[in-house]
Design an enzyme around this catalytic site. Sequence first.
Site, mmCIF file in Angstrom:
data_model
loop_
_atom_site.group_PDB
_atom_site.id
_atom_site.type_symbol
_atom_site.label_atom_id
_atom_site.label_comp_id
_atom_site.label_asym_id
_atom_site.label_seq_id
_atom_site.Cartn_x
_atom_site.Cartn_y
_atom_site.Cartn_z
ATOM 1 N N ASP A 64 -34.719 52.874 -63.974
ATOM 2 C CA ASP A 64 -33.773 53.992 -63.920
ATOM 3 C C ASP A 64 -33.331 54.197 -62.473
ATOM 4 O O ASP A 64 -34.145 54.096 -61.550
ATOM 5 C CB ASP A 64 -34.435 55.302 -64.402
ATOM 6 N N ASP A 70 -35.486 63.159 -57.679
ATOM 7 C CA ASP A 70 -36.650 62.343 -58.056
ATOM 8 C C ASP A 70 -37.446 61.978 -56.810
ATOM 9 O O ASP A 70 -38.675 62.089 -56.766
ATOM 10 C CB ASP A 70 -36.201 61.029 -58.722
ATOM 11 N N GLU A 93 -44.277 57.916 -61.687
ATOM 12 C CA GLU A 93 -43.102 57.249 -62.244
ATOM 13 C C GLU A 93 -42.232 56.647 -61.147
ATOM 14 O O GLU A 93 -41.559 55.648 -61.354
ATOM 15 C CB GLU A 93 -42.266 58.235 -63.074
ATOM 16 N N GLU A 94 -42.257 57.263 -59.994
ATOM 17 C CA GLU A 94 -41.331 56.847 -58.926
ATOM 18 C C GLU A 94 -41.930 55.836 -57.959
ATOM 19 O O GLU A 94 -41.309 55.519 -56.947
ATOM 20 C CB GLU A 94 -40.833 58.093 -58.170
ATOM 21 N N ASP A 114 -45.400 62.372 -63.506
ATOM 22 C CA ASP A 114 -43.945 62.216 -63.547
ATOM 23 C C ASP A 114 -43.418 63.402 -62.747
ATOM 24 O O ASP A 114 -43.383 64.537 -63.243
ATOM 25 C CB ASP A 114 -43.449 62.269 -64.991
ATOM 26 N N LEU A 116 -40.519 64.432 -61.678
ATOM 27 C CA LEU A 116 -39.332 65.165 -62.145
ATOM 28 C C LEU A 116 -38.899 64.587 -63.490
ATOM 29 O O LEU A 116 -38.084 63.655 -63.543
ATOM 30 C CB LEU A 116 -38.201 65.082 -61.119
ATOM 31 N N ASP A 117 -39.471 65.138 -64.538
ATOM 32 C CA ASP A 117 -39.147 64.674 -65.885
ATOM 33 C C ASP A 117 -37.778 65.210 -66.308
ATOM 34 O O ASP A 117 -37.474 66.385 -66.075
ATOM 35 C CB ASP A 117 -40.232 65.204 -66.836
ATOM 36 N N GLU A 278 -46.593 60.627 -69.144
ATOM 37 C CA GLU A 278 -45.769 61.407 -70.079
ATOM 38 C C GLU A 278 -46.549 61.648 -71.379
ATOM 39 O O GLU A 278 -46.837 62.784 -71.742
ATOM 40 C CB GLU A 278 -44.434 60.686 -70.346
HETATM 41 P P1 AHM Z 1 -33.045 59.558 -73.733
HETATM 42 O O1 AHM Z 1 -32.001 59.832 -72.717
HETATM 43 O O2 AHM Z 1 -33.149 58.122 -74.128
HETATM 44 O O3 AHM Z 1 -32.946 60.477 -74.925
HETATM 45 O O4 AHM Z 1 -34.446 59.864 -73.035
HETATM 46 C C1 AHM Z 1 -34.818 61.159 -72.770
HETATM 47 C C2 AHM Z 1 -36.278 61.205 -72.644
HETATM 48 C C3 AHM Z 1 -36.739 62.605 -72.408
HETATM 49 O O5 AHM Z 1 -37.220 63.207 -73.569
HETATM 50 C C4 AHM Z 1 -37.780 62.412 -71.355
HETATM 51 O O6 AHM Z 1 -37.970 63.552 -70.620
HETATM 52 C C5 AHM Z 1 -37.142 61.325 -70.546
HETATM 53 O O7 AHM Z 1 -36.654 60.440 -71.525
HETATM 54 C C6 AHM Z 1 -38.013 60.661 -69.568
HETATM 55 O O8 AHM Z 1 -37.246 60.092 -68.559
HETATM 56 P P2 AHM Z 1 -37.310 60.632 -67.026
HETATM 57 O O9 AHM Z 1 -38.678 61.108 -66.758
HETATM 58 O O10 AHM Z 1 -36.978 59.382 -66.268
HETATM 59 O O11 AHM Z 1 -36.267 61.692 -66.860
HETATM 60 MG MG MG Z 2 -40.210 61.701 -67.732
#
Ligand code: AHM
Ligand code: MG
Length: 334
Positions: A64, A70, A93-94, A114, A116-117, A278
């Site tokens: 990502d 982040d 995550e980062e 994580d 910044l979720d 997560e």
């Molecule tokens: P999506 O965009 O495929 O629906 O994914 C969203 C999901 C969330 O529920 C979750 O918080 C996120 O993926 C995790 O990604 P990140 O932590 O990189 O924001």
């Molecule tokens: Mg997340």
Amino acid sequence: MPDQAVSLGRSLAEKRRQAGGGADELPTLILEMGLAAKILTREIRRAALVGNLGLAGEQNPSGDTQKKLDVYSNGVVVRAFTDTGLVAAIVSEEMEELRIISCSPEAEYLLCVDPLDGSSNTDINGAVGTIFSFYRRGVSGACIDCEGELRESAELVAAGYVLYGPSTVLVYNMGDAVDAFTLDDDVGEFLLSHEKIRCPDRGSYYSANLGRYHGWDQNVRAYADHVIEPDPASGRPYSLRYSGALAADLHRVLLEGGIYLYPADEDYPEGKLRLLYECAPLAFVVEAAGGRASTGRGRVLHLRAESPHQRSPLAIGSSDEVATFERFVATRGS
Ligand code: AHM
Ligand code: MG
């Protein structure tokens, strides 16, 4: 403010006293997460005014593209826990690799986070979160293969999340109960707002990215069809709620019941969400509140991580709702 407000610090001190004092440093770590959450609250709120929205430009280990927030959030969390002297290593995550912080005997814990979720929500002023868990090391006082430790011997001892929404809420479980503390901006403290949370056994909300419907197995599609099939006696059709931030969607399910799903699909054959920072932390919270957390085929908390960024399918929330999902997965084949 109620006269008898209980701060996060006082609540943790009371838990430490009830446990007979001793060397258990989990309360110190939860308090440190509270401090990091206050700093992140400030920065998330003013990000649009200080040029901290938008992309940072780099990719994280999951592929990502990182947002500026982040990178900032990861820095805040890593610095906070580096300074405690209690954390041996951090999985984030980062960060591509597990980061070794300290080899001293006092550094008894591993942090998985994580920072910044839901960071796709930052630029639209949507809810975001921080998800965290602490593992007690199986071996202390030596810088050995910590990834091996996670796999073999480390024990998940505390976990939680922070939700940055209209207010900032810190929810955690240290192994006994799930409590939530809401940040009082004027007092500058997290104050107890939800004590001993119980996740309702049933609920009529479901959260899933339905845009991925055609990539799901037929059993998962059958479940998604089932929850919107009208059956007033069982509360169906369920209402869809999906914010793009797991911490926010999970918080609704924890308090009001329902289910959050991120199953495997064609693009993510192992699921999209990451086990260590997560799925497992939220499973540890939800199970302690009487809910259920599953891959669809077994308990999330029975999984052992083979690598820092390992993914897992996730179905989490009310025990009856998750059990129904598991029955669909088991009986309809895939
Ligand atoms: P999506 O965009 O495929 O629906 O994914 C969203 C999901 C969330 O529920 C979750 O918080 C996120 O993926 C995790 O990604 P990140 O932590 O990189 O924001
Ligand atoms: Mg997340």
